[in-house]
Scaffold this active site. Structure first.
Site, PDB file in Angstrom:
ATOM      1  N   CYS A  59       0.834  -1.212   0.000  1.00 10.02           N
ATOM      2  CA  CYS A  59       0.000   0.000   0.000  1.00 10.02           C
ATOM      3  C   CYS A  59       0.860   1.250   0.000  1.00 10.02           C
ATOM      4  O   CYS A  59       0.504   2.276   0.586  1.00 10.02           O
ATOM      5  CB  CYS A  59      -0.986   0.002   1.150  1.00 10.02           C
ATOM      6  SG  CYS A  59      -2.107  -1.395   1.068  1.00 10.02           S
TER       7      CYS A  59
ATOM      8  N   TYR B 185      -1.426   4.464   0.771  1.00  7.16           N
ATOM      9  CA  TYR B 185      -2.402   4.646  -0.322  1.00  7.16           C
ATOM     10  C   TYR B 185      -2.237   5.982  -1.028  1.00  7.16           C
ATOM     11  O   TYR B 185      -3.149   6.428  -1.717  1.00  7.16           O
ATOM     12  CB  TYR B 185      -3.853   4.468   0.147  1.00  7.16           C
ATOM     13  CG  TYR B 185      -4.311   3.017   0.167  1.00  7.16           C
ATOM     14  CD1 TYR B 185      -3.402   1.990   0.105  1.00  7.16           C
ATOM     15  CD2 TYR B 185      -5.653   2.683   0.239  1.00  7.16           C
ATOM     16  CE1 TYR B 185      -3.809   0.672   0.120  1.00  7.16           C
ATOM     17  CE2 TYR B 185      -6.073   1.358   0.253  1.00  7.16           C
ATOM     18  CZ  TYR B 185      -5.147   0.361   0.198  1.00  7.16           C
ATOM     19  OH  TYR B 185      -5.551  -0.942   0.201  1.00  7.16           O
TER      20      TYR B 185
ATOM     21  N   TRP C  46      -4.715   5.755   4.658  1.00  6.15           N
ATOM     22  CA  TRP C  46      -4.864   4.330   4.972  1.00  6.15           C
ATOM     23  C   TRP C  46      -3.970   3.948   6.149  1.00  6.15           C
ATOM     24  O   TRP C  46      -4.279   3.071   6.934  1.00  6.15           O
ATOM     25  CB  TRP C  46      -4.528   3.492   3.739  1.00  6.15           C
ATOM     26  CG  TRP C  46      -4.649   2.020   3.956  1.00  6.15           C
ATOM     27  CD1 TRP C  46      -5.799   1.278   3.937  1.00  6.15           C
ATOM     28  CD2 TRP C  46      -3.593   1.101   4.245  1.00  6.15           C
ATOM     29  NE1 TRP C  46      -5.512  -0.042   4.195  1.00  6.15           N
ATOM     30  CE2 TRP C  46      -4.170  -0.175   4.385  1.00  6.15           C
ATOM     31  CE3 TRP C  46      -2.212   1.241   4.392  1.00  6.15           C
ATOM     32  CZ2 TRP C  46      -3.418  -1.314   4.664  1.00  6.15           C
ATOM     33  CZ3 TRP C  46      -1.458   0.107   4.677  1.00  6.15           C
ATOM     34  CH2 TRP C  46      -2.064  -1.159   4.807  1.00  6.15           C
TER      35      TRP C  46
ATOM     36  N   HIS D 120      -2.462  -0.888  -6.816  1.00  9.32           N
ATOM     37  CA  HIS D 120      -3.732  -0.263  -6.440  1.00  9.32           C
ATOM     38  C   HIS D 120      -4.303   0.627  -7.540  1.00  9.32           C
ATOM     39  O   HIS D 120      -4.736   1.752  -7.280  1.00  9.32           O
ATOM     40  CB  HIS D 120      -3.562   0.541  -5.152  1.00  9.32           C
ATOM     41  CG  HIS D 120      -3.340  -0.312  -3.942  1.00  9.32           C
ATOM     42  ND1 HIS D 120      -2.130  -0.853  -3.627  1.00  9.32           N
ATOM     43  CD2 HIS D 120      -4.192  -0.720  -2.974  1.00  9.32           C
ATOM     44  CE1 HIS D 120      -2.235  -1.555  -2.509  1.00  9.32           C
ATOM     45  NE2 HIS D 120      -3.483  -1.510  -2.105  1.00  9.32           N
TER      46      HIS D 120
HETATM   47 CU    CU Z   1      -4.254  -2.189  -0.404  1.00  9.56          CU
END
Ligand code: CU
Ligand code: NAG
Ligand code: NAG
Ligand code: NAG
Length: 695
Positions: free
Chosen positions: A291, A335, A353, A639
C-alpha cells in the site's frame, strides 16, 4: 553494505547437502527423525537469513474460477522416476487419496531434477485449471517449486499453458489458464520449492473443466497465452530496466498484510527471457512495502514510499539488485499516489490508509539529496472525494501526472481536478470538475498521448467500497499549466468496473482489464472478465479475449518489454478465498494476422544511443520498412495507479533506408526523463522494444 536476501542463493547452498538416508525416512513417513532434517526447511520453523518464518500463517488455498473436477477414474500417469522401494509411485498422484504420494526416485538411485509427470485422462475435455497438492504427511521434501504445465490433445504436441514457481508450503496450488481442449496434462518440475534437494513429489494432481468458453479467435481480440505462477500475490509490480525483468511484491507475507511494525517485504521476479520466477525476502530496509506510493525516478530506480511501514522510503536499483533505505517521509502515509516530476523529484499527496487520518498534504522527495520537504502550498483538501468512509478513503490513490515546469496534474479520482506545483513552497490551482463524472475511486487514468497531453480516464466508483462502479470514460487534454484542461465525455465502456487496470500499448490503444461492478475489497463477486481495448482514433472500446482469473482489489497490469501485457494479482487477504498468486499474459490483437496466425514482427536492429537528453535526437535501424513509432515510459503500479506510464508517438525527422531519426520532446514534463521502451510498427505489428534513457 545493505544486502538483498536472495532465497535462491540461500537455497542453492543447501540444495545438494541432504543425505539420501534422510529422504528415505522422510518419504516413508514411518520413522521420521528430526535430527536428519537438520538445517532443512520445514514448515513453521524455517529461518531464511535471519527471517523467522514461524510466525507466517500458511497460505490458504487459492480460489480460482474452476468448474467441475474431472474424474480421475481410468487415468494413467507416466513419471520420469518414482521411488518404488517405498511405494511412492506415480499412480499415487491420481488415486484420490491425499495420504499417498508420488515421489521421484531417491533410492537406490538419486534421480536429479528436472522431473515430470504426464497424465492421460483418456478422453479430451475443455480444461481450465489444474491443482497440485503437495505431500500431506507433514514433510516438505519434494514440493514442486519452479514448474511448466503443458496440455496436449493427442499426446504428441504439447502447449505450455503455465510456468512459474509455487509457494513453498503444503497448501493446494491452483493454476488457471485459458481454456484448452486436452486429454493429456504434463507437469515438469524444474526445482524443489525450498531447494532442499533434487526431488519432486505430489499427493494429488487434479484437472478441472473450464468455467469459461474456449478462447475466441485471436483476430481483433488477442489471446491470453500463458499463466505465470508467482510464490506470492503480486500486488505491486515494476519494470527493471537493466535486466528486462518484472519485479513484483506482496507484503510481509506472500498472501496477507497487516504485520506490525512491518519490516519485511516478499518479492519475486519474473524473467520473460528465461521464463523463470525467482524470489527474495527483503529485510534490510525495514519496510513492508504494501500500500505504498510508487514511481520510477530518472535513473530507473523504483522508489517505494510509506504504506504498511508508513514513513519509510526505499529505493531499488535493478543494476545492483539491491534495496536501499532512504529518508523517512515527514507525513506518514499509505495509499498515496506519487509522481515523478519534470525536475526529477517525487511528489506525493494524500493517503490516510496508514499513518493517521487527515492532513496528508503534499510532500516532495529529492532523490539526489535524499530529503523530503513538505509543500505548504499543496493542500490535500481540494482533491478529496466525498467517500462514505470519510478521509480514510477520500485522499487515496490520486491520478497524478508529472508535467511541465514542475507541475503535477491531478485528474482524479475526485471529480475535482487540480494542478499542483511542486517547486519552492508548492502551489495548487483548482481547475473544475471532470465534466459530469462522479468521484471515481479506483478507476484508471492513462496518458496515452503525452505530446498532446491526452489522458484516458475509465471507471471507478463514488465510494471506495460497497459502491457501484461506472463505465464512464473521458479524455482529458491537460494543456499548459495552470490553465483549465479540456474534458471530453466519450462513449462509455461496455462494462462498469472498479479496481481494473489500464495499459497503453505501442500503437496507442489502451487495454482496460479486470475490475468488478460493485467495488468490494477482497471479493471476486461481480467480476468483469471481458477486457476492453480503447481506440484513440475513434474514442471507442472493443471487447477482447476474456481473462480466466478475476482481477479486482490489489490486482495489477503492466506492458511487458515485448509488447504483450501482464495482468496479475488480486487479494492478499490471508485466509480469504480471493488470493491470486499469478499473472496472465496477453498477446494483443496486433500480434496476429487476419487469419489468426502469429504475425511476423519487425525488428529494431539497433538504436544509435543508450541515452539522450530532452530535445536530443536518436536513430533506430529496423529490418523492414516501418510506418509508425512510439516510446512508452517504463513504469510501476499498484492499487490501480500507474503514474509512470505514458506514451509518445514518434514521427521521424529524417529517414534513410530503414534508419529513422527522431527528436525527443524538449519538455521534460512531456518526455519525462527515465527509461523508456522504443517501438517500431510495420503494418500495425510492433517490434519488441529497444531501451532508451531520457536524461
Ligand atoms: Cu491495499
Ligand atoms: C521427462 O523425463 C524423462 C526422463 O528424464 C525425459 O526423457 C523426458 O524428456 C522428460 N520429458 C519432458 C517433457 O520433460
Ligand atoms: C489412503 O492411503 C492410506 C495410506 O496408504 C491408507 O491407509 C488409506 O486406507 C487410504 N484411504 C483410502 C480411502 O483408500
Ligand atoms: C448496485 O447496483 C445494484 C443493481 O442496480 C443495486 O441493487 C444495489 O443496491 C447497488 N448497490 C449500491 C451500494 O448502490
Amino acid at each position: 553494505m545493505l544486502r538483498l536476501l536472495a532465497l535462491v542463493l540461500t537455497f542453492s547452498s543447501l540444495s545438494h547437502a541432504k543425505p539420501i538416508s534422510a529422504e528415505a525416512a522422510n518419504a516413508g513417513a514411518a520413522s521420521n527423525s528430526a535430527s536428519t532434517q537438520g538445517q532443512l526447511a520445514t514448515e513453521g520453523t524455517t529461518t531464511y537469513d535471519g527471517v523467522e518464518l514461524a510466525s507466517i500463517p500458511a497460505a490458504p488455498a487459492v480460489s480460482e474460477v474452476i468448474a467441475a473436477a474431472i474424474s480421475q477414474a481410468g487415468w494413467t500417469i507416466v513419471v520420469d522416476s518414482q521411488n518404488t522401494a517405498t511405494g511412492n509411485l506415480g499412480t499415487n498422484a491420481i488415486d484420490g487419496n491425499t495420504s499417498t504420494f508420488w515421489h521421484s526416485e531417491y533410492q537406490p538411485v538419486l534421480v536429479p531434477l528436472p522431473h515430470n509427470a504426464t497424465i492421460d485422462m483418456k478422453t479430451a475435455s475443455l480444461v481450465g485449471s489444474i491443482t497440485y497438492l503437495p505431500r500431506q504427511d507433514g514433510q516438505a521434501n519434494g514440493r514442486i517449486g519452479e514448474h511448466i504445465i503443458q496440455l496436449s490433445p493427442d499426446g504428441v504436441t504439447y502447449t505450455t499453458v503455465a510456468i512459474g514457481t509455487w509457494i513453498d508450503d503444503a497448501t493446494l496450488k491452483t493454476t488457471t489458464f485459458t481454456p484448452f481442449t486436452a486429454r493429456y496434462v504434463r507437469i515438469q518440475a524444474l526445482s524443489e520449492a525450498g531447494n532442499r534437494g533434487p526431488w519432486s513429489s505430489a499427493a494429488e494432481i487434479n484437472v478441472y473443466t473450464a468455467a469459461g468458453a474456449a478462447a475466441p479467435s485471436p483476430v481483433g481480440k488477442g489471446a491470453w497465452v500463458l499463466t505465470v505462477d508467482f510464490p506470492l500475490v503480486p500486488v505491486s509490480i515494476a519494470h527493471e530496466w537493466s535486466t528486462g525483468q518484472i519485479l513484483a511484491w506482496s507484503s510481509y507475507t506472500p498472501s496477507s498484510f497487516g504485520g506490525s511494525p512491518g519490516t519485511t517485504t516478499y518479492t519475486a521476479t519474473y524473467n520473460p527471457a528465461t521464463q523463470l520466477v525467482t524470489q527474495a525476502i527483503i529485510t534490510n530496509v525495514d519496510h513492508d512495502m504494501f500500500c505504498e506510493g510508487l514511481s520510477l525516478d530518472f535513473n530507473g530506480r523504483i522508489i517505494a514510499t510509506g504504506g504498511n511501514t508508513d514513513a519509510a522510503t526505499s529505493s531499488y536499483d535493478p543494476t545492483a539488485n539491491d534495496w536501499t533505505a532512504e529518508a523517512n517521509l515527514n507525513i506518514p502515509r499509505g495509499y498515496q499516489a506519487q509522481a515523478t516530476t519534470s525536475n526529477g523529484n517525487l511528489f506525493t499527496i494524500g493517503a490516510s490508509w496508514s499513518g493517521g487520518q487527515g492532513g496528508k498534504n503534499g510532500e516532495l522527495y529529492n532523490p539526489t539529496a535524499n530529503t523530503w520537504t513538505e509543500l505548504a502550498g499543496c493542500p490535500v483538501a481540494p482533491m478529496l472525494t466525498a467517500d462514505a468512509q470519510g478521509v480514510y478513503r477520500a485522499d487515496n490513490h490520486g491520478w497524478l501526472f508529472g508535467w511541465s515546469s514542475g507541475y503535477v496534474f491531478q485528474g482524479g479520482p475526485s471529480k475535482a481536478m487540480n494542478w499542483y506545483l511542486s517547486t519552492e513552497t508548492g502551489g495548487q490551482t483548482g481547475v473544475g470538475n471532470r465534466a459530469s463524472d462522479t468521484d471515481s475511486m479506483c478507476g484508471n487514468a492513462v496518458m496515452f498521448d503525452a505530446v498532446a497531453g491526452k489522458i484516458l480516464t475509465v471507471g471507478g466508483s463514488p465510494d471506495y467500497q460497497d459502491s457501484n462502479s461506472t463505465a464512464n470514460a473521458h479524455i482529458i487534454t491537460i494543456g499548459t499549466p495552470p490553465a483549465t484542461p479540456t474534458v471530453q465525455t466519450i462513449g462509455s465502456m461496455a462494462y462498469a468496473r472498479a479496481f481494473a487496470n489500464s495499459v497503453v500499448l505501442p500503437d496507442g490503444t489502451v487495454l482496460v482489464v479486470g475490475g468488478q461492478i460493485s467495488a468490494v475489497p477482497f471479493s471476486d463477486a461481480t467480476s468483469q472478465y471481458t477486457p476492453e481495448l480503447f481506440n484513440p482514433a475513434t474514442n471507442t472500446f472493443t471487447q477482447v479475449a476474456p481473462i480466466s482469473i478475476p482481477r479486482n482489489y490489489h490486482s495489477v497490469a503492466i506492458l511487458l518489454f515485448d509488447g504483450t501485457v501482464g495482468n496479475g494479482g488480486g487479494g492478499l487477504c490471508g485466509t480469504c478465498a480471493t488470493n491470486h498468486f499469478d499473472m496472465q499474459i496477453w498477446n494483443p490483437p496486433y500480434l496476429y494476422t487476419t487469419s489468426g496466425a502469429l504475425a511476423t514482427r519487425p525488428i529494431i536492429n539497433s538504436i544509435s544511443v543508450a541515452s539522450v537528453a530532452n530535445g536530443g535526437t536518436f536513430s533506430i535501424t529496423t529490418n523492414v520498412a516501418c510506418t509508425a513509432f512510439s516510446m512508452i515510459r517504463m513504469s510501476s503500479t499498484t492499487h490501480t495507479v500507474n503514474t509512470d506510464q505514458r506514451r509518445i508517438a514518434l514521427t521521424p525527422t529524417s529517414t534513410a533506408g530503414t534508419t529513422y531519426t527522431f527528436t525527443v520532446p524538449t519538455d521534460p514534463g512531456v518526455a519525462l526523463p527515465g527509461h523508456w521502451m522504443v517501438w517500431a510498427l510495420a503494418g500495425g505489428v510492433p517490434s519488441v522494444s529497444m531501451q532508451l534513457q531520457v536524461t
